[in-house]
Scaffold this active site. Structure first.
Site, PDB file in Angstrom:
ATOM      1  N   ASP A  58      31.520  25.590  39.806  1.00 40.90           N
ATOM      2  CA  ASP A  58      32.065  25.633  41.158  1.00 40.90           C
ATOM      3  C   ASP A  58      31.886  27.029  41.753  1.00 40.90           C
ATOM      4  OD1 ASP A  58      33.716  24.199  43.201  1.00 40.90           O
ATOM      5  OD2 ASP A  58      35.139  25.801  42.774  1.00 40.90           O
ATOM      6  N   GLU A  90      22.527  29.913  22.605  1.00 45.81           N
ATOM      7  CA  GLU A  90      23.064  30.075  21.251  1.00 45.81           C
ATOM      8  C   GLU A  90      23.440  28.723  20.657  1.00 45.81           C
ATOM      9  OE1 GLU A  90      27.367  31.437  19.504  1.00 45.81           O
ATOM     10  OE2 GLU A  90      26.490  32.703  21.079  1.00 45.81           O
TER      11      GLU A  90
END
Length: 551
Positions: A218, A268
């Site tokens: 957002d 990752e």
């Protein structure tokens, strides 16, 4: 002569997000399982087979975190839990497991620009003296004028009114002011404070460890404000447009480092198990070139392309918007993320029912169908807001007393309010609640459903092969079965003045007639899919169709 536009420089890979079609679930209005008139996570679980049958690749869930619901979840009080009105973490885990069994991805809505005024951090800030570490997580500042009685600057909030509110200090005296670019119940976080970034690193890991496939971010162009918080030359710009256009409050250069760190975190997790995690940003900027800066290879994977959503029904405007996206965004290595609607916008059927002159038109449904086919034929990814597959119009006549949008309550105006696109979905039957809830007598959906929703109920849509639902279903099926669609190149084709026509790959042509009069079809042959009747050799007005040329 065919004109090519740039394709993504990266080769086609197994990266699911590059051409995925994601369905936006506004949880509160999707399906209620508890009978309280409010949709919930268990309701979403119940609806997953419906979404799988529709043919989407995944879902994006609107915020379901603990919240006082001043902005229906976009005021977050706890980023690592589920509001009891929507369920609990066990229900969420079951939802993710069910979605993955069906082959559906799950994206969460994350709100990093601001939190709730009831978040523990903000409560601590209010209880603290000025200058303390709790206040440093937000934008607290002394006021101007005698006794600091005026706001620190002239900025206005997007949802109306000043962007600053004054607090009462612990000793009971009028004190500092804090910044809120939306409502006073949504204080903006200060991303220049390392504690904020560290907190969100923990938040992302919490949800990634629970199996989510990514995040919709957002206000992704927000987070950082100008460090000196100076006056704006156009302080009412955000309030007037209901958009993030104040250049001192949005799109600051420092925000890009946040997205590099979030991208590295996602990579990752991908390196651990080979599953791509997606970051898609709500990036409200002026041009495709500005948006491209957010989707560079080490930043967000994608950003919603709002220029198609905001384009008026005009062949040249659509062509310019599409060309700009494919030129600027594809050059970064990302793919364009197309949208026609979301929980903040007037529904397409209603939006397209207005002529450029401002007068009404009865062509809204036909144009919405044509725009859907156009979007699904474009290279890249696409997002579909719930109810668009049912052809739902905007509910424009909700009584003032039921409106919940803070824009209405802060301004007193119905302009730009968003309740009309958030009315709970109709699933079955001929009267409210249309299968949305099993509520006992006297408990109604949280927003009232009009009687005419019966014409758009899901059970009717599935039974009518000419419905919006079947248009979307067939378009999504063909998108997955035809190698010409999804990621790839687009070439514009010569066409009459009111027609937009392009080819995808070898032998597939999409054409949209933006006019009202029929025109000759751009290619001979049988339409694979059309938004209306396409007599042989003809493309009616306000219609889109796909053809296979046999090449």
């Amino acid at each position: 002569m065919l004109t090519a536009v740039p394709d993504s420089y990266a080769p086609a890979t197994q990266r699911w997000w590059r051409d995925a079609v994601i369905y936006q679930v506004y949880v509160r209005s999707f399906l209620d399982s508890t009978g309280d008139g409010i949709g919930d996570l268990a309701g979403v679980r119940t609806g997953l087979p419906y979404l799988k049958k529709l043919g989407v690749d995944g879902i994006w869930l609107s915020p379901f975190y603990p919240s006082p619901q001043h902005d229906h979840g976009y005021d977050v009080a706890d980023y690592c839990d589920v509001d009891p009105v929507y369920g609990d973490l066990a229900e969420f885990d079951g939802l993710v497991a069910d979605a993955h069994r069906l082959g559906l991805k799950v994206l969460l809505d994350i709100v990093p620009n601001h939190c709730s005024s009831e978040h523990p951090w903000f409560r601590a800030a209010l209880a603290e003296e000025p200058g303390g570490p709790a206040r440093a997580r937000f934008h607290f500042a002394d006021g101007r004028g005698p006794d600091g009685a005026l706001p620190p600057n002239n900025w206005r909030a997007m949802f109306g009114g000043p962007a600053w509110s004054r607090v009462t200090e612990p000793d009971g005296t009028p004190g500092q002011w804090y910044l809120h670019m939306f409502t006073p119940e949504q204080p903006d976080l200060n991303w220049r404070n390392p504690a904020v970034g560290g907190h969100f690193d923990q938040v992302l890991r919490f949800w990634l460890d629970r199996g989510v496939d990514g995040f919709r971010i957002d206000v992704a162009a927000g987070l950082f404000k100008h460090p000196e918080l100076p006056d704006s030359p156009d302080p009412e710009a955000d309030e007037r447009t209901r958009d993030s256009v104040n250049p001192l409050a949005w799109n600051q250069p420092e925000v890009h480092q946040v997205w590099r760190e979030w991208r590295a975190l996602c990579e990752e997790y991908t390196a651990r198990d080979g599953r791509d995690r997606l970051l898609v940003g709500e990036v409200s900027v002026r041009t495709p070139a500005e948006q491209a800066a957010y989707v560079r290879p080490d930043e967000l994977h994608q950003a919603f392309f709002f220029h198609l959503l905001t384009a008026r029904w005009d062949v040249d405007v659509f062509r310019t918007a599409i060309s700009g996206a494919l030129t600027d965004i594809a050059e970064t290595g990302s793919t364009v993320t197309w949208v026609l609607n979301n929980h903040d916008q007037v529904r397409t059927v209603t939006r397209y029912a207005t002529e450029p002159s401002g007068g009404p038109s009865g062509l809204g449904p036909a144009r919405a169908r044509a725009a859907a086919l156009l979007m699904l034929a474009l290279p890249g990814a696409a997002y579909v807001y719930q109810g668009e597959e049912l052809g739902l119009p905007e509910v424009l006549d909700l009584p003032d007393e039921v409106l919940t949008d803070p824009i209405f309550h802060r301004t007193g105006s119905r302009q730009h309010i968003r309740d009309g696109c958030r009315v709970p979905l109709p699933w079955s039957g001929h009267a409210s609640p249309f299968g949305f809830t099993s509520a006992a007598e006297g408990v109604r959906p949280w927003l009232p459903q009009p009687e005419w929703f019966a014409d758009h109920a899901t059970d009717r849509a599935l039974a009518d092969t000419r419905s919006f639902w079947h248009l979307y279903r067939e378009g999504l099926h063909l998108r997955r079965s035809l190698p010409q669609l999804g990621e790839g190149t687009l070439r514009w084709l010569p066409s009459p003045p009111q027609v937009l026509a392009f080819s995808r790959g070898d032998g597939l042509v999409c054409a949209v007639n933006f006019g009202t009069d029929p025109v000759p079809a751009p290619v001979p042959g049988l339409p694979l899919l059309a938004s209306g009747d396409c007599p042989a050799g003809t493309l009616p007005g306000s219609t889109a169709a796909w053809w296979m040329t046999g090449e």
